[in-house]
Design a protein around this motif. Sequence first.
Motif, PDB file in Angstrom:
ATOM      1  N   GLU A   1       0.766  -1.462   0.223  1.00  0.00           N
ATOM      2  CA  GLU A   1      -0.241  -0.270  -0.079  1.00  0.00           C
ATOM      3  C   GLU A   1       0.612   1.586   0.195  1.00  0.00           C
ATOM      4  O   GLU A   1       2.217   1.728   0.514  1.00  0.00           O
TER       5      GLU A   1
ATOM      6  N   ARG B   1      -4.068   6.030   4.451  1.00  0.00           N
ATOM      7  CA  ARG B   1      -4.290   4.040   4.768  1.00  0.00           C
ATOM      8  C   ARG B   1      -3.357   3.826   5.653  1.00  0.00           C
ATOM      9  O   ARG B   1      -2.344   2.511   5.428  1.00  0.00           O
TER      10      ARG B   1
ATOM     11  N   ARG C   1      -5.307   4.169   9.876  1.00  0.00           N
ATOM     12  CA  ARG C   1      -6.059   3.864   9.055  1.00  0.00           C
ATOM     13  C   ARG C   1      -5.923   2.660   8.320  1.00  0.00           C
ATOM     14  O   ARG C   1      -6.308   2.667   6.600  1.00  0.00           O
TER      15      ARG C   1
ATOM     16  N   ASP D   1      -6.017  -1.024   5.980  1.00  0.00           N
ATOM     17  CA  ASP D   1      -6.927  -1.664   5.774  1.00  0.00           C
ATOM     18  C   ASP D   1      -6.728  -2.518   6.748  1.00  0.00           C
ATOM     19  O   ASP D   1      -5.767  -3.543   7.693  1.00  0.00           O
TER      20      ASP D   1
ATOM     21  N   GLU E   1      -4.018  -4.977   9.252  1.00  0.00           N
ATOM     22  CA  GLU E   1      -3.372  -4.416  10.220  1.00  0.00           C
ATOM     23  C   GLU E   1      -2.803  -5.812  10.834  1.00  0.00           C
ATOM     24  O   GLU E   1      -1.593  -5.281  11.501  1.00  0.00           O
TER      25      GLU E   1
END
Lengths: 668, 534, 103, 507, 193
Positions: free
Chosen positions: A382, A387, A464, A466, A470
């Motif tokens: 990511e 995020r 934040r 996903d 996490e």
Amino acid sequence: MSPILSAEEGGELFIPPQVAGELESLLVLLVLGLPLAGFLLTGLVGRRLSRPWIISVAAIVAATLIATYLAFQALGGTYGEHGIKHIYYTWIAVGDLRVEFGYVLDNLSALMLIVVTWIGALVHVYSIGYMAHDPGKWRFFAYLNLFMFSMLLLVLASSYLVVFAAWELVGLSSYLLIGFWYTKRAPALASKKAFLVNRVADHSFLVGIMAIFLLTGTMDFFESFIEWNVAEVDPLIRNAVAVLLFAGAAGKSAQFPFHVWLPDAMEGPTPVSALIHAATMVNAGVYFIARTTPIFASAPEALLAVAVMGTFTAVLAATIALTQKDIKRVLAYSTLSQLGYMFVALGVGAWLAAIFHLMAHGFTKGLLFLGSGSVIHAVHEEQDMTRMGALWRKIPWTHATFLIGALSLAGIPLFAGFFSKDTILDEAFVLGWWPVYLIGVLVAGLTGFYMFRLMGLTFYGKSRVDPAVEPKIHESPATMVGPLVALAIPTIFLGLVIGLPLGDSTIKHWLEPVFHPGEVILGITFPEYEFIGLNGGLIVISVALAALGIGVAIWLFGVFNTRARLETVDSLARRDRVTRALYTASLNKWYFDDLYHVLFFRLGGLVASGVMWFDVHVIDGVVNGVGTLTQRAGVEVRHIQTGRVQNYALDIAVGLVVVAAVFILLAR
Amino acid sequence: MLDLGRLDILSLIIFVPLVGALGLLLLGPLLKLVRIEVHPERQDDLMRWGALLTALVAFALSLLLALAFDSEATGFQFVQAADWIGFFGIQYKVGVDGISLVLVLLTTLLTLISILASFGPIKTRVKEYMISFLVLELGMLGVFLALDLFLFYVFWEVVLVPMYLIIGIWGGTNRIYATIKFVIYTLVGSLLMLVAILAMAWTYSQTSGTWVGAFDYLKLVEFGFDPTLQLWAFLGFFLAFAIKVPMWPLHTWLPDAHTEAPTAGSVILAGVLLKLGGYGLIRLNLPLFPDAANDLAPLVIALSIAGMLYGAIVAIRQPDLKRLIAYSSVSHMGFVTLGIFVFNEQGVQGAVFQMVAHGLITGALFLLVGVIYERTHDRTIARMGGLGQRVPVFATLMVFFSLASAGLPGLAGFVGEFLVLLGSVAALSWIGYVAAFTVIFAAVYLLYMVQNIIMGDVTDFLKGLGSRLTDVNRIEAATLAPLVVLTVALGLFPALVLDLVALPLDQVLAVVAEAAASAADTSAGLLPWPQTRC
Amino acid sequence: MSQSLEAYLVLSVLLFGIGTFGFLAKRNAIAMLMSIELMLNAVNLAIIAFGAFTPELAAQASTIALFVIAVAAGEATVGLAIVIAIYRNHRTPLVDEYASMKE
Amino acid sequence: MATDALLTLLPFLIVVGLALAIVLIDLFVPDRDDLIMAIGVGGLLVALASTLAVGPLPWDMGYFSAPGSIGDPALYTRDLLTSLLDLAFISIGLLTLLFAPDYLVPRKLPLPEFAATLLFAISGGMLIAGGQDLLVLFLGLELLVLPGYLLAGFAKRDGLSTEGAIKYFLLGSFSSAILLFGLAFVLGFTGNTQVSGIAEALGAVFDGSQPLPLALAMGLALLSVGVLFKIAAVPFHYWTPDAYQGSPTPVTGYLSVGPKIAAFALILRIFVEALEPLRGEWALVVGVLAAVTMTVGNLAALGQDNIKRMLAYSSIAHTGYIMVGLVVFATADDPAVASSGIQGVLFYSVAYAFMNLGAFAVVAALQRRPGVTSQLATFAGLGYRAAVPALLMTIFLLSLTGIPPLAGFFAKAIVVLSALEVGGGMAILAVIMMLNAAMAAFYYLRVVVYMYMRQPAEDAPALSIGWYTKAGLLLAAGATILIGLFPPVTAAILDWTEAAAAALATI
Amino acid sequence: MGLPETVPYLDWRWDDLVFLALAGVMLGSALLVVLGRDIIRSALWLILSFAGLAGIYGLLGSPFMAISQVLVYIGAIAVLILFAVMITASKRGPARLVFQRQWWAGAIAAILLVGLMITTILLTEWPHNGQVYAADAREIALTLFEDYLFAFEVLGVLLLAAVIGGLYLAKRDDDMPQTNNPRQAMRDEEERA
């Protein structure tokens, strides 16, 4: 049309490098040859190795050790103030043109060697972990080796054209590495964009090199410097040639208006971004101008252009970096901005500072990119910072090293970036370029802001991430963390080691012989350094602004466990038309990509289609038209052949009458 | 140095292919005569290997020639002369200098490769095909070695017929249109060249009172024709060569011919046939008509630059791989004519080098397109994609040669382009800068092509082919390998070629310079750098 | 008038012209053949006239005229043979109906 | 005297005698085609040999060689031109005869009549070759064309053949009448029928400085039109396509070369030799018509689907090329240049004879089976049905196109060279000629396209070729190749044509 | 004879009158040849025209030629033509059109040609003009059989060739199939119907 220097002055000012010993030449050949061999071997057999990286990493490590030895020898003065030079063979010889394949090892190339080899080696090691799961990693390591070879050639070459060759080869490796995941559309497009934008710049660069040869009669750096300054050349031509060379440098170093390729280049694997698009290749332009300061020094208008473009790029990139959401893009724009600084330094005559910043920024940005790679790795590929968040606990090593990098980049005293950046600002001001200084200081504030915005969004505040990802977040393997730590060391200590004492630093001593002739030609003299006084005051101002930027960022985006006020950003941005417009513009990179898209892709495509239409319908149309017309005429001619004897006879009779009439008329 | 003694090596090289062709022609009847039954397929194989052997012998002989060649000596070597048509003083006279040697080597090598490359793709009428190819080789070698203008013309036309057949018989769907266009176009030029040759010979014989030597290149070069005749004869020759090169705007036969020709035909067409034009300009136009060359150089330069840029721009939008490469040829050959007519060492040597490099690189690109066409029976760029995943070796080679074509330093393509551009910047200053824009467009179309066919996802069309889409096979690899090696070798050691051509080219330039010096004014003052440097 | 060469030549030309017109205008192959005979006679008239007004040529001219007459006879033979042959094929002597081959 | 006369006339007499012999043999031993062929071919070979024996040849051969003449003043002279053209006509006759059986026999056309008529025709050509008197030339012409009309209609049951014949006959007779009138004018004006006498008389009254007497201009016009018709120059060419297409194919081959070369011989004797002082007068007209002729011929040939008709138009174009040589003669200032123009005419004629006959022979061979048309489609895939004929056809077509090193190329080169020697406007004519040659490549190569680049028709029958045709093809192809590629042959023809031209074109 | 020196009133020589009369006959009948509708009548007019010409030969002092003209032309050629006319006369009578459609163009061309030729003849100074010289048969015979003996022999060959070929071509062999005759096929169809 008068020469800058008399032949005598030229001879005194420019002292040629010594002739290199055989050992050195062999070692340099190894430095160049090992990565090349690594590239060829890995390319040919790498696919079949269980550890495809083995050859390539070994080659680089060996090359790094040799290069370090050579560099220290050079910096230590073994080779004299002006370094050594050796020609291996003549590459191209036509008429007066002799392009020699050889190297020059002086303090400038020695410093570049250190930067390139060490960051390169660390990135190689890092990539072992980072690319562990990629099936094509043999290719990756091969390309990396190719890049290392090209980059080393670039910094070592003694001839313009060999530099150009290396210039293109680093471009090629960059192309291959950006497009490493070529099956995906975005990397494919990005790689092409990078190559093409560079091509546009290189075109001018190449013509500039040709002009150098035509004006000086040589392709060798040092010979050309003398000749250039003692020859009678129209100042306009001098400036034009310098601008052509600058265009090439600006392309490789992604200066406005060639800056658009660099952010897109982040589509490549992150180690590539660290190595090529932050620490080494993008510095090639800076290196080249530094190398050719005797050329630029006699073209002051061109230097002004360099400074202006650098300043503009620094501001432009910094303002874009403020709003980007992709972690690598923030770093990419930051790179642009910092490169802008370097060009500012080159333009104002603070060449030493440019190289200093090049080094400091190289290590810092290498660290930051590798760190961002570690982050991305942690959150499963990511890249969007919106995020992320609150990662500092989960990847502590990454965080710690990243923080060091951020501080260095922001110009917090004692970190490497502080010394180099302040040298630039300081010398710009001292040399009378106070507007540049003001803008530079402003950009320093912006830098502090966007770096800590990045820190805040990535490492601090609320997570934040996903939720599915996490629980899986983990620190990267040792092969990745190791290089981070290793890079953190110069990021902290580089300035302290070579940047002190201020105003009379080690690096200044090292580079003085390289830049001296240029400074003489340009007529630069630096006043006495006053730490307690003007120079110190300038430091205070810039550090204060950087701190202000950091403070605002921390206030908005938090640090460690403090609460972030992300909503404030939105409300600020939305407050009125002007800020909203500015925010959107920044987010959209001031629309340059769109402009270029329309200008070159759409319009260029239209032109190409138009020319193609012209080819098919006009040129080939004429050709086919002649053919058709001939055939048509044939049909018409055959219509006369009616098959009826009387028609034939009539034509014969008419022919007879006409022929007779002509004969009679001619007879008269 | 190798001493070849009284061996007429040049004639040997020229006529080995003919002997081979006759051998292939008579092989069938001979076998029948001695009552040996050969299965038709085996017979085809015999033809293939026979042709390959012939080409190999020719190649070996040309290597031998290269070994025996003395690159230090001026003038032509291994000259062999015999009366042919004594009435008009027409001779069979051949000789070799550095320029022709380089091109002879290129020819024999590419013919060898082409014949090998035809093993797979050519399945029908193998005998006729191989004979055509060998006759083609004969013609090309003859053009490069002839020292008698009449002989030169004869070989020039001999080239035409086999190429006509190769495109017309073994070509694609629109082959007849393409081949007729090729022939008519070429004939228009060459017939006017014949007019020019005859006019020169006549003038010579009038002045010297005898036909002896009237077609002899060496005598005509020394003759010094009057300006009017020079102008017209120059135009006659120029038209023939400009069509062959091809120069803008006479280029439109080329994309059609390339598109329709079989792979090996394209290779030879791009690799050698186009060079006939460049060779002719250097060998004939400059030394024979130096005054006219000086006068008309601006025109030729303008056309060359137009062609370079134009070809590159048109190539960008080509939907067909072969058409794209064909237009790239137009662009690249523009470098050749530009280099020749800037009249300086860099330009001219660069032009010759560019001819060789273009022959190797574009030849390889056509071979690669052939590889993919063999498997897909398609060349549409839009239907390709993701070949990198499916056929990595092919993809690597494609990228390699595309980059070579784009002029990547270290590969052969760069040296020629650089030298030509250097020469043109030297002679034309900012106009050379404009011409250099070509390298940008070259990158554009090549990278577009690479991106579209190599990168990205595998297209449905290619997926549909399944396992038929195989990577480069052994024979194909064998054809490409020498080209890879040479592309790198010449890129790193251009002296291999440049040392051979420097001396004869200097002589050519000296003739032109002499003519320019005798003309009233020169525009040297407009250049920002000393004229002596270029 | 009868003592002037021009008069005979003009007469010859007129006859030639009539023959020409006939050849150009007629449709019947035999009529065209007749027109040709008229033209040949016109030529003969001219030849004889030249002979008559050129003493050293007189005998020669008559001889030539004789030859022409003979050749005309040969031509007529051939022509009529062809006409007859084509009549067998085409069933018409009208030449403008023979136009299978054209363009 | 009698022996001399006999020797002078030997080749002519042999050919005429051969014709008579064939007529007689057919009368007494009918239906013996093989015998006819044996006698015909053998006789023609003897005639060839006798021509070489009695000469004259351009080289000193060290043995008897008789340049002589018949009659006093001479009616017929045996000079270099005569011997050269005799060889050409005999070769044409020989080749035509060789090609005939394959075509005639399956169609039940009588070989003896054909052979006899053909031999009469070439004897006419041979008469023109040596004619030194307008009357003899006229007789030669009629002896040439009357059998020609008959040959054109030889397939008398074929509507196209008779149609072609009547067109040829009517227009031919018309033009003969015009020509004859022209001869009458010349006769009347110069008071002479002798070729040399006319030249002398004209030279005496007319040296080019004063205007041409009008009657002479008119006579020249009539003569020009007459001969231009015979060589099929535009706009007097109309008979060619129809007559060629309609005629039996071997006849077409003959018609395309025999009468054409004979007509050029006539031009050489009348315009070049007799009317030499007037050469400047017709240069312009003939020059323009040469350009028009080649262009129209080529244009009309472009889209032809019938190969005989295509070759007919192409022969018109070749007429145009040969005419260039005449114009060179007419415009040159230098005797050597003028002579080189005539040399071009002669060389071209010789080369053209072989290659064109060869091309028609292949067509004829294809048509051996009755019902096979001469449409281009017949040639589809010939390269794979019959490799050797196709290859030979390709050679002939390439030679016609002018691709080196075949005979046609040298012919064109020599003509162009002579035009360039004059320079000026003639150089433009040379360029026009070359552009035309390029245009011509289109339709010649179209046949090659059909032969090699198209598939044969499904029902295309196997091709079988008789021995006579094979021998003839070999001869024609051999000549086409050797004239270009074998230096002794090239040199021989060059020397001969040069010597003949030099003797003829004395300006 | 008791005729006056010249033609009364017109002051022409009598020869001129004869000349005019013969010329009138010749040209008039020639015109009728080409203008007449009926081909048989045309052939007959042709004979008259030939006869007129023979008279003019006589006037030119060449009675030998006049006789030859009568013998060969009227005796042989004209009769031959008449035969041919008979053979080829269409069963359906004479065709509707005697002239082809472009006869007027032919007329213009012929008139122009004649005009040009007459102009040139009248504007030319002929080398010999004035005295009519008659060649007698002996002279002609000498020329023919001595000077032109060779030509005479050739003429024999020519006529032989014409006759042999002509015979072959005119010979009937209806048993053989006809080819390429669309028109005849059509007519055969009609006849059968």
